[in-house]
Design an enzyme around this catalytic site. Sequence first.
Site, PDB file in Angstrom:
ATOM      1  N   GLY A 114       0.943  -1.720  -0.365  1.00 43.98           N
ATOM      2  CA  GLY A 114      -0.416  -0.482   0.504  1.00 43.98           C
ATOM      3  C   GLY A 114       1.082   1.079  -0.017  1.00 43.98           C
ATOM      4  O   GLY A 114       2.048   1.321  -0.080  1.00 43.98           O
ATOM      5  N   GLU A 159      -0.184 -10.696   3.230  1.00 40.84           N
ATOM      6  CA  GLU A 159      -0.490  -9.769   4.464  1.00 40.84           C
ATOM      7  C   GLU A 159      -0.687 -10.392   5.813  1.00 40.84           C
ATOM      8  O   GLU A 159       0.264  -9.896   7.094  1.00 40.84           O
ATOM      9  CB  GLU A 159      -1.039  -8.311   3.816  1.00 40.84           C
ATOM     10  CG  GLU A 159      -0.503  -7.580   3.203  1.00 40.84           C
ATOM     11  CD  GLU A 159      -0.902  -6.259   3.126  1.00 40.84           C
ATOM     12  OE1 GLU A 159      -0.674  -5.930   2.392  1.00 40.84           O
ATOM     13  OE2 GLU A 159      -3.033  -5.983   2.861  1.00 40.84           O
TER      14      GLU A 159
HETATM   15  C1  5RP Z   1      -2.936  -4.155   0.464  1.00 39.17           C
HETATM   16  C2  5RP Z   1      -3.767  -2.581   1.900  1.00 39.17           C
HETATM   17  C3  5RP Z   1      -3.344  -1.709   2.154  1.00 39.17           C
HETATM   18  O1  5RP Z   1      -1.987  -1.333   3.577  1.00 39.17           O
HETATM   19  C4  5RP Z   1      -4.657  -1.210   2.580  1.00 39.17           C
HETATM   20  O2  5RP Z   1      -5.126  -0.591   1.445  1.00 39.17           O
HETATM   21  C5  5RP Z   1      -4.215   0.772   3.126  1.00 39.17           C
HETATM   22  O3  5RP Z   1      -3.211   1.517   1.698  1.00 39.17           O
HETATM   23  P1  5RP Z   1      -3.053   2.890   1.583  1.00 39.17           P
HETATM   24  O4  5RP Z   1      -1.445   2.733   2.315  1.00 39.17           O
HETATM   25  O5  5RP Z   1      -2.586   3.000   0.202  1.00 39.17           O
HETATM   26  O6  5RP Z   1      -3.912   3.424   1.739  1.00 39.17           O
HETATM   27  O7  5RP Z   1      -4.665  -4.098   2.836  1.00 39.17           O
HETATM   28  O8  5RP Z   1      -3.848  -5.289   0.692  1.00 39.17           O
END
Ligand code: 5RP
Length: 233
Positions: free
Chosen positions: A45, A121
């Site tokens: 992310g 994750e």
């Molecule tokens: C990816 C995720 C990310 O950690 C989540 O979407 C947060 O993203 P960002 O830091 O761009 O807001 O779960 O699968």
Amino acid sequence: MNWKSTIIKDLAWGTKISNREDKEAIAAKVVQLVKYRDVIGFGSGSTSALAIEAIGKRVREEKLEIIAIPTSHEVEMACVKNDIQTGSFLKYQPDWCFDGADEIDPDKNLIKGRGGAMVKEKLLMSAASKTYILADKSKFVSNLGEKFAVPIEVLPIAVNSLENSLLSLGASTISLRIGIKKDGPVMTENGNFILDVNFKNIGKELEKEINMLPGVLDNGLFMNFPIEVLTAN
Ligand code: 5RP
């Protein structure tokens, strides 16, 4: 010998990063937690991407030796770009992890998976004694499901067979995640599809109940994980 290619060196986050100032402030906090010889699970992310840049700076300036276990291709490439050594989850257990989230409720339960990396994750987070969740102010909700659907990674052949079971668990809408810059469904790094599912109510058992359904690999609910939330202030 290292590759001379510019493809990874020129990689940048594809879209404008929302709440960038907050995310940079949080990245500056997590970088201070990194210690010599730590084995760290690196979440995916945009917030994690900013943290990786900041960690890369310390690695170069302080010759800091660490091993990063990436949760996606995106993260592995960001590590290469930022001179951070990566290692396989087959060999290394993470001492700790950092990651972003899409929603955090008052009991620190999460929805993750906007970027489609929730399976690895969760795997890494389950193997670490602690994970820091990097959260700008947009991530806090009173109840999970307020802003995001629950992503569920499923075998491609199970899309139809799962519909009724998900409706029985209280699903209100179910949609197949469709690619941008690719026709048809998003394929995950594990070769599966993602169903984005809104539920009328997300109870404490829903994460497990979804995972019991045949054809489901895992889902983006993270209930009761040992996490500490890092915010910008
Ligand atoms: C990816 C995720 C990310 O950690 C989540 O979407 C947060 O993203 P960002 O830091 O761009 O807001 O779960 O699968």
